[in-house]
Scaffold this motif. Structure first.
Motif, PDB file in Angstrom:
ATOM      1  N   GLY A  61       0.815  -1.202   0.000  1.00  0.00           N
ATOM      2  CA  GLY A  61       0.000   0.000   0.000  1.00  0.00           C
ATOM      3  C   GLY A  61       0.848   1.250   0.000  1.00  0.00           C
ATOM      4  O   GLY A  61       1.939   1.274   0.567  1.00  0.00           O
ATOM      5  N   GLY A  62       0.355   2.297  -0.655  1.00  0.00           N
ATOM      6  CA  GLY A  62       1.071   3.566  -0.641  1.00  0.00           C
ATOM      7  C   GLY A  62       0.539   4.544  -1.664  1.00  0.00           C
ATOM      8  O   GLY A  62       0.097   4.148  -2.741  1.00  0.00           O
ATOM      9  N   ASP A  63       0.550   5.817  -1.289  1.00  0.00           N
ATOM     10  CA  ASP A  63       0.155   6.924  -2.164  1.00  0.00           C
ATOM     11  C   ASP A  63       1.394   7.388  -2.919  1.00  0.00           C
ATOM     12  O   ASP A  63       2.425   7.701  -2.299  1.00  0.00           O
ATOM     13  CB  ASP A  63      -0.413   8.063  -1.308  1.00  0.00           C
ATOM     14  N   VAL A  64       1.320   7.445  -4.236  1.00  0.00           N
ATOM     15  CA  VAL A  64       2.487   7.795  -5.037  1.00  0.00           C
ATOM     16  C   VAL A  64       2.960   9.236  -4.813  1.00  0.00           C
ATOM     17  O   VAL A  64       4.057   9.604  -5.236  1.00  0.00           O
ATOM     18  CB  VAL A  64       2.249   7.564  -6.544  1.00  0.00           C
ATOM     19  N   THR A  65       2.157  10.044  -4.150  1.00  0.00           N
ATOM     20  CA  THR A  65       2.582  11.414  -3.855  1.00  0.00           C
ATOM     21  C   THR A  65       3.297  11.511  -2.513  1.00  0.00           C
ATOM     22  O   THR A  65       3.788  12.581  -2.149  1.00  0.00           O
ATOM     23  CB  THR A  65       1.387  12.381  -3.842  1.00  0.00           C
ATOM     24  N   ASP A  66       3.362  10.409  -1.773  1.00  0.00           N
ATOM     25  CA  ASP A  66       3.987  10.380  -0.449  1.00  0.00           C
ATOM     26  C   ASP A  66       5.461  10.009  -0.606  1.00  0.00           C
ATOM     27  O   ASP A  66       5.810   8.842  -0.770  1.00  0.00           O
ATOM     28  CB  ASP A  66       3.257   9.364   0.434  1.00  0.00           C
ATOM     29  N   GLU A  67       6.328  11.004  -0.547  1.00  0.00           N
ATOM     30  CA  GLU A  67       7.756  10.800  -0.815  1.00  0.00           C
ATOM     31  C   GLU A  67       8.376   9.777   0.131  1.00  0.00           C
ATOM     32  O   GLU A  67       9.121   8.885  -0.301  1.00  0.00           O
ATOM     33  CB  GLU A  67       8.489  12.133  -0.697  1.00  0.00           C
ATOM     34  N   ALA A  68       8.077   9.895   1.417  1.00  0.00           N
ATOM     35  CA  ALA A  68       8.668   8.979   2.390  1.00  0.00           C
ATOM     36  C   ALA A  68       8.185   7.547   2.165  1.00  0.00           C
ATOM     37  O   ALA A  68       8.981   6.595   2.227  1.00  0.00           O
ATOM     38  CB  ALA A  68       8.327   9.436   3.808  1.00  0.00           C
ATOM     39  N   ARG A  69       6.895   7.382   1.907  1.00  0.00           N
ATOM     40  CA  ARG A  69       6.359   6.040   1.703  1.00  0.00           C
ATOM     41  C   ARG A  69       6.903   5.405   0.433  1.00  0.00           C
ATOM     42  O   ARG A  69       7.243   4.206   0.414  1.00  0.00           O
ATOM     43  CB  ARG A  69       4.823   6.077   1.652  1.00  0.00           C
ATOM     44  N   MET A  70       7.015   6.175  -0.649  1.00  0.00           N
ATOM     45  CA  MET A  70       7.552   5.608  -1.884  1.00  0.00           C
ATOM     46  C   MET A  70       9.017   5.218  -1.721  1.00  0.00           C
ATOM     47  O   MET A  70       9.470   4.206  -2.270  1.00  0.00           O
ATOM     48  CB  MET A  70       7.367   6.580  -3.050  1.00  0.00           C
ATOM     49  N   ALA A  71       9.763   5.983  -0.929  1.00  0.00           N
ATOM     50  CA  ALA A  71      11.151   5.615  -0.651  1.00  0.00           C
ATOM     51  C   ALA A  71      11.206   4.288   0.096  1.00  0.00           C
ATOM     52  O   ALA A  71      12.050   3.425  -0.191  1.00  0.00           O
ATOM     53  CB  ALA A  71      11.838   6.715   0.158  1.00  0.00           C
TER      54      ALA A  71
END
Length: 250
Positions: A61-71
């Motif tokens: 799961g993750g929002d592509v606009t969430d820099e920390a989560r995508m990292a």
């Protein structure tokens, strides 16, 4: 043996639609697939379908606009599988809600549209880059749209920006051995489109095509498999229009 055997692909918006189809096709070729979606349950359900077919997949799961989560997502995928060979920037907003005139949508929705469709591509690319750098055959494929080439909508403008980012990242990442291309789908009669699209709209769009007939999900899947493969080793910075000629132009 398939060139995808043992390689890792990350697909955003992987819980349904094109993303899910991309995941199935890549896993069928032997890749380990990481499906990323804002709907974590949908991503894992799609991954479970792939595993049931004998493929290797996981959902995250993750929002592509969430820099920390995508990292985190990219680092986790790379740690588990030794790196990332393919990133498919597929996640995007494209419902009827975001296909309205700007005056009707208002600034908040326009900002969200560009956040996901444009900034999301940049965010995921930057997050994946350290884990793709120097890997033989590494590739990024972005999903644009035929609307990008026709003008007249905020959605099309967001996808035009994706085509522009494709060239920019191709220039910047080429030194690291990473090719970057995009696909602009035309009217593709997926199950969702078949249910929702009025027949009059379908007829109007198909009248603009140079090839008669229905565009299908597998047409976009085949375009992805080509652009991400060794067959396209000398192709980068390009946006491939798969529109039946509807968006033909120079």
């Amino acid at each position: 043996m398939s060139e995808w055997q043992g390689r890792t692909a990350v697909v955003t918006g992987g819980g349904r639609g094109f993303g899910k189809a991309f995941g199935k096709a890549l896993a069928g070729e032997g890749a380990h697939v990481v499906l990323v979606d804002i709907d974590a349950g949908g991503a894992e359900a799609a991954a479970a379908e792939i595993r049931a077919l004998g493929g290797s997949a996981e959902g995250m799961g993750g929002d592509v606009t969430d820099e920390a989560r995508m990292a985190e997502v990219m680092a986790q995928a790379a740690k588990a599988h030794g790196g990332i060979d393919l990133l498919v920037n597929n996640a995007g907003l494209h419902s009827d809600e975001y296909g309205q005139p700007i005056l009707k949508m208002g600034l908040a929705k326009v900002r969200r549209l560009f956040d996901v469709n444009v900034i999301g591509v940049a965010c995921c690319t930057l997050a994946a880059h350290p884990h793709m750098k120097g890997r033989a055959g590494a590739s990024i494929v972005n999903i644009s749209s035929s609307a990008a080439h026709m003008g007249g909508s905020a959605y099309g403008d967001s996808k035009l920006a994706v085509a522009g980012l494709t060239i920019t990242f191709a220039r910047e990442l080429g030194v690291d051995g990473i090719r970057v291309n995009a696909i602009s789908p035309g009217l593709m009669l997926t199950d969702t489109i078949r249910k929702e699209l009025p027949e009059a709209t379908k007829a109007r769009v198909q009248a603009m095509q140079l090839i008669a007939g229905d565009g299908l999900e597998e047409d976009i899947v085949e375009a992805l498999l080509y652009l991400a493969s060794k067959k396209a080793r000398f192709v980068t910075g390009e946006t491939l229009r798969v529109t039946g000629g509807m968006a033909a132009g120079v």
